[in-house]
Design a protein around this motif. Structure first.
Motif, mmCIF file in Angstrom:
data_model
loop_
_atom_site.group_PDB
_atom_site.id
_atom_site.type_symbol
_atom_site.label_atom_id
_atom_site.label_comp_id
_atom_site.label_asym_id
_atom_site.label_seq_id
_atom_site.Cartn_x
_atom_site.Cartn_y
_atom_site.Cartn_z
ATOM 1 N N PRO A 4 57.380 67.090 42.864
ATOM 2 C CA PRO A 4 56.569 68.115 42.914
ATOM 3 C C PRO A 4 55.064 67.556 42.911
ATOM 4 O O PRO A 4 54.674 66.927 41.750
ATOM 5 C CB PRO A 4 56.721 68.822 42.087
ATOM 6 N N GLY A 5 54.014 67.518 43.694
ATOM 7 C CA GLY A 5 52.566 67.268 43.710
ATOM 8 C C GLY A 5 52.394 65.590 43.769
ATOM 9 O O GLY A 5 51.321 65.384 44.006
ATOM 10 N N ALA A 6 53.554 65.031 44.085
ATOM 11 C CA ALA A 6 53.377 63.619 44.384
ATOM 12 C C ALA A 6 52.712 63.064 45.753
ATOM 13 O O ALA A 6 51.870 62.145 45.562
ATOM 14 C CB ALA A 6 54.814 62.897 44.641
ATOM 15 N N TRP A 7 52.864 64.141 46.845
ATOM 16 C CA TRP A 7 51.667 63.708 47.875
ATOM 17 C C TRP A 7 50.373 63.648 47.723
ATOM 18 O O TRP A 7 49.722 63.006 48.412
ATOM 19 C CB TRP A 7 52.086 64.671 49.096
ATOM 20 N N ARG A 8 50.009 64.587 46.730
ATOM 21 C CA ARG A 8 48.624 64.591 46.534
ATOM 22 C C ARG A 8 48.269 63.470 45.727
ATOM 23 O O ARG A 8 46.854 63.169 45.574
ATOM 24 C CB ARG A 8 48.181 66.077 45.496
ATOM 25 N N ALA A 9 49.115 62.760 45.052
ATOM 26 C CA ALA A 9 48.730 61.842 44.031
ATOM 27 C C ALA A 9 48.820 60.488 44.626
ATOM 28 O O ALA A 9 48.195 59.461 44.184
ATOM 29 C CB ALA A 9 49.673 61.863 42.674
ATOM 30 N N THR A 10 49.458 60.327 45.674
ATOM 31 C CA THR A 10 49.703 59.071 46.247
ATOM 32 C C THR A 10 48.520 58.264 46.436
ATOM 33 O O THR A 10 48.475 57.081 46.098
ATOM 34 C CB THR A 10 50.427 59.302 47.692
ATOM 35 N N ASP A 11 47.123 58.840 47.041
ATOM 36 C CA ASP A 11 46.126 58.043 47.480
ATOM 37 C C ASP A 11 45.609 57.346 46.161
ATOM 38 O O ASP A 11 45.016 56.287 46.252
ATOM 39 C CB ASP A 11 45.284 58.873 48.132
ATOM 40 N N LEU A 25 50.140 63.329 35.612
ATOM 41 C CA LEU A 25 51.318 63.553 34.776
ATOM 42 C C LEU A 25 52.418 64.187 35.380
ATOM 43 O O LEU A 25 53.461 64.530 35.013
ATOM 44 C CB LEU A 25 50.750 64.478 33.726
ATOM 45 N N GLY A 26 52.378 64.501 36.781
ATOM 46 C CA GLY A 26 53.455 65.049 37.653
ATOM 47 C C GLY A 26 53.004 66.456 38.102
ATOM 48 O O GLY A 26 51.992 67.077 37.316
ATOM 49 N N GLU A 27 53.781 67.164 38.901
ATOM 50 C CA GLU A 27 53.157 68.489 39.521
ATOM 51 C C GLU A 27 51.710 68.365 39.925
ATOM 52 O O GLU A 27 51.316 67.593 40.647
ATOM 53 C CB GLU A 27 53.552 69.321 38.461
#
Length: 316
Positions: free
Chosen positions: A113-120, A237-239
């Motif tokens: 959860p939320g990983a796609w937003r953090a990848t960049d 931190l996740g999500e």
């Protein structure tokens, strides 16, 4: 806390500028812990001379961006961002702070959860390469299974201790290897070096640009314009949760921090950048920032954390 923020950027030239086009990140973000502007006085960006074109937009990272063009001939250009901001200290979730840091790597677990937003923010960027020296430095804090909140807090403490705050040691274009070699720099450098160390281990971390309100020494009056543009970082931190930390001052973000913009590194969010058409051979840049306390705001107060040290400046 509520603040009246005023950020003046002044360019002067020895000959007329006939056309000036620019992009500015001067309007703070609306965030769960930050409210921007007041109903009767929205946050504004103004220019002198008056611009021919002035527009706003939201960029890829959700920052509020101002675009301008001035075609009136001028030897001085003044750009001002001004308005009220209300801030409380962000409160990251304790359960996410306690997770092992290895669980927060979006490239390892892209379906989390939320990983796609953090990848960049886990990838290398122009000013933050995957540098082996930064990776090795961060490894001393990122030991196997260590809680992410504890690990990154120790990392910024080590940088605060091991690196000297020295505005003459680096320039706005200094690289991560140069920062590591000199063990000195300013907040922009400390943020870039921390980002390089975290990303080299697969963590997602973003560069944050904004302001830090400072208190005068005991017994001294507050000096208008003594505050500064500032830079720090936030770790995923996740999500949808991030922990914002300031290696320059060895602390978590509290209610003295006004968040303006975030990106992969400084190059994504400089306060002002642009191009000019002129025959001028010399120019000067002066920046004045004032973050004036207006009192306690209407939001529920969060923990303020320790008072910042005098390490606070940014090149803006």
């Amino acid at each position: 806390m509520r603040y009246q923020v005023t950020h003046h950027t002044t360019y002067t030239y020895d000959e007329d500028v006939t056309d000036s086009l620019g992009v500015a990140h001067l309007v703070p973000r609306e965030l769960p812990w930050q409210r921007v502007g007041a109903a009767e006085a929205p946050y504004r960006v103004g220019l002198r001379p008056e611009p021919t074109d002035l527009s706003t937009s939201v960029d890829f990272h959700g920052n509020r961006v101002t675009y301008f063009q001035v075609v009136e001939a001028h030897t001085e250009l003044v750009i001002t961002g001004q308005g009220e901001v209300e801030v409380v200290a962000p409160e990251p979730r304790a359960d996410l702070l306690a997770r092992p840091w290895e669980a927060n790597r979006p490239l390892v677990d892209p379906l989390a959860p939320g990983a796609w937003r953090a990848t960049d923010f886990a990838l290398a960027s122009p000013a933050v390469p995957m540098h082996p020296g930064a990776r090795e430095y961060a490894a001393a804090s990122l030991t196997p299974g260590r809680p992410v909140g504890e690990a990154v807090t120790e990392l910024i403490h080590r940088i605060h201790t091991d690196f000297e705050y020295d505005a003459t040691a680096t320039t706005v274009t200094s690289t991560v290897p140069e920062i590591l070699h000199r063990r000195a720099g300013v907040c922009q450098d400390f943020a870039h070096f921390t980002l390089a160390g975290l990303r080299a281990h697969g963590l997602a971390a973003r560069y944050v640009s904004g302001y830090l309100a400072t208190d005068p020494p005991p017994g001294k009056e507050r000096v208008v314009g003594a505050d500064a543009s500032h830079a720090w970082l936030a770790v995923w931190l996740g999500e949808e949760e991030w922990l914002s930390l300031d290696p320059t001052n060895d602390q978590w973000q509290n209610d003295r921090y006004v968040t303006v913009a975030w990106g992969r590194d400084y190059g994504d969010v400089p306060p002002v950048k642009g191009v000019i058409f002129t025959e001028a051979s010399t120019s000067t840049l002066t920046v004045s920032v004032d973050v004036a306390p207006l009192g306690t705001g209407t939001q529920d107060a969060g923990p303020t954390g320790p008072a910042p040290t005098t390490r606070k400046g940014d090149r803006g």
